[in-house]
Design a protein around this motif. Structure first.
Motif, PDB file in Angstrom:
ATOM      1  N   GLY A 180       0.836  -1.210   0.000  1.00 39.28           N
ATOM      2  CA  GLY A 180       0.000   0.000   0.000  1.00 39.28           C
ATOM      3  C   GLY A 180       0.869   1.258   0.000  1.00 39.28           C
ATOM      4  O   GLY A 180       0.580   2.228  -0.719  1.00 39.28           O
ATOM      5  N   LEU A 181       1.957   1.218   0.784  1.00 37.42           N
ATOM      6  CA  LEU A 181       2.854   2.385   0.858  1.00 37.42           C
ATOM      7  C   LEU A 181       3.553   2.616  -0.478  1.00 37.42           C
ATOM      8  O   LEU A 181       3.613   3.749  -0.973  1.00 37.42           O
ATOM      9  N   LEU A 182       4.065   1.527  -1.047  1.00 38.18           N
ATOM     10  CA  LEU A 182       4.818   1.647  -2.304  1.00 38.18           C
ATOM     11  C   LEU A 182       3.945   2.160  -3.451  1.00 38.18           C
ATOM     12  O   LEU A 182       4.442   2.790  -4.378  1.00 38.18           O
ATOM     13  N   THR A 183       2.650   1.919  -3.362  1.00 36.66           N
ATOM     14  CA  THR A 183       1.761   2.329  -4.461  1.00 36.66           C
ATOM     15  C   THR A 183       0.925   3.564  -4.100  1.00 36.66           C
ATOM     16  O   THR A 183       0.044   3.952  -4.863  1.00 36.66           O
ATOM     17  N   SER A 184       1.189   4.182  -2.941  1.00 35.89           N
ATOM     18  CA  SER A 184       0.404   5.343  -2.521  1.00 35.89           C
ATOM     19  C   SER A 184       0.893   6.615  -3.227  1.00 35.89           C
ATOM     20  O   SER A 184       2.057   7.008  -3.079  1.00 35.89           O
ATOM     21  N   ALA A 185       0.005   7.260  -3.971  1.00 32.64           N
ATOM     22  CA  ALA A 185       0.389   8.473  -4.709  1.00 32.64           C
ATOM     23  C   ALA A 185       0.804   9.579  -3.732  1.00 32.64           C
ATOM     24  O   ALA A 185       1.786  10.285  -3.952  1.00 32.64           O
ATOM     25  N   LYS A 186       0.068   9.694  -2.612  1.00 32.92           N
ATOM     26  CA  LYS A 186       0.386  10.735  -1.618  1.00 32.92           C
ATOM     27  C   LYS A 186       1.789  10.520  -1.044  1.00 32.92           C
ATOM     28  O   LYS A 186       2.594  11.443  -0.929  1.00 32.92           O
ATOM     29  N   ASP A 187       2.115   9.263  -0.682  1.00 38.22           N
ATOM     30  CA  ASP A 187       3.425   8.993  -0.077  1.00 38.22           C
ATOM     31  C   ASP A 187       4.555   9.156  -1.080  1.00 38.22           C
ATOM     32  O   ASP A 187       5.640   9.642  -0.736  1.00 38.22           O
ATOM     33  N   ARG A 188       4.302   8.768  -2.321  1.00 40.00           N
ATOM     34  CA  ARG A 188       5.353   8.914  -3.347  1.00 40.00           C
ATOM     35  C   ARG A 188       5.606  10.387  -3.632  1.00 40.00           C
ATOM     36  O   ARG A 188       6.748  10.804  -3.857  1.00 40.00           O
ATOM     37  N   HIS A 189       4.543  11.179  -3.599  1.00 41.61           N
ATOM     38  CA  HIS A 189       4.691  12.625  -3.784  1.00 41.61           C
ATOM     39  C   HIS A 189       5.512  13.210  -2.620  1.00 41.61           C
ATOM     40  O   HIS A 189       6.481  13.953  -2.823  1.00 41.61           O
ATOM     41  N   GLU A 190       5.123  12.831  -1.399  1.00 42.99           N
ATOM     42  CA  GLU A 190       5.826  13.286  -0.184  1.00 42.99           C
ATOM     43  C   GLU A 190       7.312  12.912  -0.255  1.00 42.99           C
ATOM     44  O   GLU A 190       8.191  13.686   0.127  1.00 42.99           O
ATOM     45  N   HIS A 191       7.585  11.705  -0.771  1.00 44.18           N
ATOM     46  CA  HIS A 191       8.964  11.223  -0.875  1.00 44.18           C
ATOM     47  C   HIS A 191       9.747  12.005  -1.934  1.00 44.18           C
ATOM     48  O   HIS A 191      10.900  12.404  -1.711  1.00 44.18           O
ATOM     49  N   SER A 192       9.109  12.246  -3.069  1.00 44.28           N
ATOM     50  CA  SER A 192       9.827  12.874  -4.186  1.00 44.28           C
ATOM     51  C   SER A 192      10.291  14.290  -3.823  1.00 44.28           C
ATOM     52  O   SER A 192      11.346  14.747  -4.280  1.00 44.28           O
TER      53      SER A 192
END
Ligand SMILES: C=C(O[C@H]1C=CC=C(C(=O)O)[C@@H]1O)C(=O)O
Length: 387
Positions: free
Chosen positions: A223-235
């Motif tokens: 779920g984390l690896l595919t979460s758009a919000k978390d990937r945005h936060e990471h980028s």
């Protein structure tokens, strides 16, 4: 200044831990550990390190902590004696057991959980009104008080036992009243490692709590690896780290996709940024100062996020979300982001945890994330309370 003494290496990190006393400096990675005792001198600025080390001998190093607010003084020490252990710290797990701490505990969250949720809601609203503000990291503090003095050495050993591949640290801090004050933690996040020409930074951002149920745990990871919000936060963090390192590097390698890493309590999105320095003489602490504070602990843009944090958090972060580590006389060193940590003095500990708030953040999930992050220290204390 007399020269720093290098003691004969210890066979294991466990041997170093057994010698640790409050007031000492300790820093371990997955592959080695360092223990500093005594102080030839203390420094309150990173840029004072090279001159101090020039007097302390060829093999000398300085260790210590830098606060979140770069305008506040650091607390760095050139130890009288340094002892290293070159063996994998994982071995420490078989050498000692998790030990309970005695005493009764009182827990006081600052702010109260509802107020943290309200602060996250406020940050989301501010980002909606001002789209230039893209991310704000909001934290909360948990004041933990025992009815007896906290056994700092046991907390440190318990942290290492549970997370042997984390960056486990103990740094001396300026005293508040009487007695020693220490910063203890098990951080998963490498701000910068520098050896010769080579640098490595490992920004983390985007998190999910671990679960004791393996199926659920795996589901949360995916779920984390595919979460758009978390990937945005990471980028946002990877972008800032890359921008800060680029002027120092003749080559820089940034993987296009984040990967997952886990601690005993959390899953994180992780990117390993590697580079080759144009000038290999730039010391590790200088790179750390240029990177700090990254959007993993502050936000974007830095100044606006810093001011927003000041307006929304009802406490001074002090050394939490600063940097802790060491630089040696060759300028090599490792500095990690000061998270999953506690400020300990006498019977009182202040535990801290925060999370990156994005325009699409859910305030209740942000609160749950800080509770999960606080467990790193609560497990080391043996406190089984809801945070
Ligand atoms: C600010 C903290 O975590 C940072 C590091 C990893 C993941 C984070 C996150 O997902 O929000 C935070 O940026 C903390 O643990 O207190």
């Amino acid at each position: 200044m007399p020269e720093q003494r290098t003691a004969a290496p210890a066979a294991t990190a466990g041997e170093l831990l057994a010698e640790y006393r409050p007031g000492d400096s300790f820093f371990s990675t997955a592959t080695r550990a360092l223990h500093g005792t005594g102080a030839l001198t203390t420094l309150d600025r990173l840029d004072a390190i090279p001159a101090a080390l020039a007097e302390a001998g060829d093999g000398a190093l300085a260790m210590g902590a830098v606060p979140f607010d770069p305008a506040q003084p650091a607390h760095l020490v050139v130890p009288e004696t340094v002892r290293r252990s070159p063996s994998p710290v994982r071995a420490a797990r078989s050498e000692h057991r998790w030990s309970p701490l005695g005493g009764q505990w009182t827990l006081t969250p600052v702010p109260a959980p509802d107020a943290h949720v309200a602060a996250v809601e406020r940050a989301v609203k501010l980002m909606a009104e001002d789209t230039e503000l893209r991310k704000v990291v909001l934290a909360r503090c948990l004041k933990v008080e025992s009815d007896q003095d906290v056994d700092v050495a046991t907390v440190l050993a318990n942290l290492l036992w549970r997370d042997p591949t984390a960056f486990v640290f103990a740094a001396d801090l300026p005293e508040r009243g009487s007695g020693t004050r220490s910063l203890l933690g098990a951080s998963p996040e490498l701000l910068i490692a520098k050896r010769g020409r080579h640098v490595l930074s490992n920004p983390l951002a985007g998190s999910a709590p671990r679960s004791a149920d393996p199926t659920k745990d795996q589901r949360r990871a995916v779920g984390l690896l595919t979460s758009a919000k978390d990937r945005h936060e990471h980028s946002v963090v990877v972008e800032a780290v890359t921008e800060a390192l680029r002027p120092h590097c003749r080559s820089l390698s940034v993987p296009a996709e984040p990967e997952l890493i886990k601690t005993a309590t959390m899953w994180h999105l992780s990117t390993r940024v590697t580079g080759e320095l144009t000038d290999p003489d730039v010391p590790a602490h200088r790179l750390a100062a240029d990177l700090h504070p990254t959007p993993a602990v502050c936000g974007t843009p830095t100044g606006r996020a810093f001011d927003t944090i000041g307006g929304l958090e009802p406490f001074d972060r002090g050394f939490y979300t600063g940097a802790v580590g060491y630089t040696d006389a060759a300028g090599d060193g490792e500095w990690v982001v000061t998270i999953r940590c506690a400020d300990v003095a006498g019977r009182a500990l202040e535990l801290y945890a925060g999370g990156g708030v994005m325009p699409e953040s859910d305030p209740d999930s942000e609160l749950a994330e800080t509770s999960a992050k606080l467990r790193t220290l609560l497990l080391a204390l043996g406190v089984d309370g809801a945070a």
